[in-house]
Motif scaffolding. Sequence first.
Motif, mmCIF file in Angstrom:
data_model
loop_
_atom_site.group_PDB
_atom_site.id
_atom_site.type_symbol
_atom_site.label_atom_id
_atom_site.label_comp_id
_atom_site.label_asym_id
_atom_site.label_seq_id
_atom_site.Cartn_x
_atom_site.Cartn_y
_atom_site.Cartn_z
ATOM 1 N N THR A 56 14.720 -25.204 -10.338
ATOM 2 C CA THR A 56 14.631 -26.469 -9.604
ATOM 3 C C THR A 56 13.211 -26.707 -9.111
ATOM 4 O OG1 THR A 56 16.939 -26.267 -8.924
ATOM 5 C CG2 THR A 56 15.573 -27.788 -7.662
ATOM 6 N N LEU A 57 12.575 -25.663 -8.557
ATOM 7 C CA LEU A 57 11.183 -25.795 -8.110
ATOM 8 C C LEU A 57 10.275 -26.173 -9.271
ATOM 9 C CD1 LEU A 57 10.722 -22.766 -5.694
ATOM 10 C CD2 LEU A 57 10.550 -25.174 -5.110
ATOM 11 N N GLY A 58 10.494 -25.546 -10.429
ATOM 12 C CA GLY A 58 9.670 -25.853 -11.600
ATOM 13 C C GLY A 58 9.823 -27.291 -12.054
ATOM 14 N N ILE A 59 11.050 -27.762 -12.095
ATOM 15 C CA ILE A 59 11.300 -29.144 -12.511
ATOM 16 C C ILE A 59 10.691 -30.124 -11.512
ATOM 17 C CG2 ILE A 59 13.124 -30.872 -12.856
ATOM 18 C CD1 ILE A 59 14.805 -28.553 -14.067
ATOM 19 N N LEU A 60 10.866 -29.839 -10.217
ATOM 20 C CA LEU A 60 10.266 -30.708 -9.202
ATOM 21 C C LEU A 60 8.744 -30.700 -9.283
ATOM 22 C CD1 LEU A 60 12.545 -30.017 -6.100
ATOM 23 C CD2 LEU A 60 12.398 -32.123 -7.445
ATOM 24 N N SER A 61 8.156 -29.549 -9.607
ATOM 25 C CA SER A 61 6.695 -29.495 -9.724
ATOM 26 C C SER A 61 6.212 -30.364 -10.876
ATOM 27 C CB SER A 61 6.208 -28.053 -9.888
ATOM 28 O OG SER A 61 6.483 -27.554 -11.168
ATOM 29 N N ILE A 62 6.997 -30.417 -11.969
ATOM 30 C CA ILE A 62 6.627 -31.281 -13.098
ATOM 31 C C ILE A 62 6.739 -32.753 -12.695
ATOM 32 C CG2 ILE A 62 7.328 -32.029 -15.407
ATOM 33 C CD1 ILE A 62 8.098 -29.106 -15.965
ATOM 34 N N ILE A 63 7.820 -33.109 -12.013
ATOM 35 C CA ILE A 63 8.024 -34.501 -11.598
ATOM 36 C C ILE A 63 6.912 -34.945 -10.655
ATOM 37 C CG2 ILE A 63 9.523 -36.048 -10.268
ATOM 38 C CD1 ILE A 63 11.908 -34.389 -11.421
ATOM 39 N N PHE A 64 6.675 -34.145 -9.605
ATOM 40 C CA PHE A 64 5.631 -34.525 -8.646
ATOM 41 C C PHE A 64 4.242 -34.399 -9.265
ATOM 42 C CE2 PHE A 64 9.034 -33.772 -5.523
ATOM 43 C CZ PHE A 64 8.921 -34.953 -4.795
ATOM 44 N N GLY A 65 4.091 -33.470 -10.207
ATOM 45 C CA GLY A 65 2.808 -33.353 -10.900
ATOM 46 C C GLY A 65 2.511 -34.582 -11.725
ATOM 47 N N ALA A 66 3.537 -35.126 -12.379
ATOM 48 C CA ALA A 66 3.364 -36.337 -13.181
ATOM 49 C C ALA A 66 3.034 -37.533 -12.303
ATOM 50 C CB ALA A 66 4.614 -36.608 -14.004
ATOM 51 N N LEU A 67 3.486 -37.489 -11.066
ATOM 52 C CA LEU A 67 3.162 -38.558 -10.123
ATOM 53 C C LEU A 67 1.776 -38.373 -9.518
ATOM 54 C CD1 LEU A 67 6.602 -38.869 -8.300
ATOM 55 C CD2 LEU A 67 5.673 -40.360 -10.080
ATOM 56 N N GLY A 68 1.144 -37.247 -9.821
ATOM 57 C CA GLY A 68 -0.233 -37.030 -9.380
ATOM 58 C C GLY A 68 -0.369 -36.524 -7.972
ATOM 59 N N GLY A 69 0.653 -35.915 -7.451
ATOM 60 C CA GLY A 69 0.589 -35.477 -6.068
ATOM 61 C C GLY A 69 0.263 -34.017 -5.888
ATOM 62 N N VAL A 70 -0.201 -33.721 -4.695
ATOM 63 C CA VAL A 70 -0.476 -32.349 -4.304
ATOM 64 C C VAL A 70 0.834 -31.573 -4.194
ATOM 65 C CG1 VAL A 70 -1.462 -30.911 -2.472
ATOM 66 C CG2 VAL A 70 -2.569 -33.045 -3.103
ATOM 67 N N VAL A 71 1.922 -32.282 -3.929
ATOM 68 C CA VAL A 71 3.233 -31.641 -3.803
ATOM 69 C C VAL A 71 3.591 -30.938 -5.111
ATOM 70 C CG1 VAL A 71 5.690 -32.037 -3.403
ATOM 71 C CG2 VAL A 71 4.002 -33.297 -2.073
ATOM 72 N N GLY A 72 3.319 -31.564 -6.242
ATOM 73 C CA GLY A 72 3.574 -30.940 -7.538
ATOM 74 C C GLY A 72 2.780 -29.663 -7.729
ATOM 75 N N LEU A 73 1.540 -29.674 -7.258
ATOM 76 C CA LEU A 73 0.691 -28.492 -7.334
ATOM 77 C C LEU A 73 1.269 -27.362 -6.489
ATOM 78 C CD1 LEU A 73 -2.034 -27.327 -8.356
ATOM 79 C CD2 LEU A 73 -3.030 -28.165 -6.231
ATOM 80 N N ILE A 74 1.667 -27.678 -5.276
ATOM 81 C CA ILE A 74 2.224 -26.669 -4.370
ATOM 82 C C ILE A 74 3.535 -26.111 -4.919
ATOM 83 C CG2 ILE A 74 3.212 -26.311 -2.067
ATOM 84 C CD1 ILE A 74 1.105 -28.383 -1.069
ATOM 85 N N LEU A 75 4.430 -26.987 -5.372
ATOM 86 C CA LEU A 75 5.697 -26.521 -5.922
ATOM 87 C C LEU A 75 5.481 -25.677 -7.174
ATOM 88 C CD1 LEU A 75 7.958 -29.677 -5.486
ATOM 89 C CD2 LEU A 75 8.025 -27.556 -4.167
ATOM 90 N N GLY A 76 4.529 -26.056 -7.992
ATOM 91 C CA GLY A 76 4.216 -25.276 -9.188
ATOM 92 C C GLY A 76 3.723 -23.883 -8.838
#
Length: 117
Positions: A56-76
């Motif tokens: 779940t964390l990995g999938i969320l990191s991809i979603i937020f990463g695609a949106l260009g957010g720092v949240v995606g980086l942190i979750l990744g």
Amino acid sequence: MKFCSRCGTQLEDNDVFCPSCGEVCDRTDVNNTNNYRNTSQNNRQTMSKRDKDTKTLGILSIIFGALGGVVGLILGIICVTRDKNGPYAKLGYIGIALSSVFMLLNIATSILNIINH
């Protein structure tokens, strides 16, 4: 008959270390097959929950990463840290890469806007 408490490999009576994982064998602790099966089943259930959370964390990191957010980086980063070389670490790496690319694009766009105005 005794088994390794860590990986479940069948051990010889004189084994000091597990030949499979290197776990120290307690000579006084002779685990029978039923004890190992119960421990192994509990470990699978625990790992299953952890695997689901990590996925779940990995999938969320991809979603937020695609949106260009720092949240995606942190979750990744959290996903990669939890799974290391496991199957879901790849999701974390993808999230980190997407976040990094989009953050760099945002920075470049901002710099170009400043230069042009």
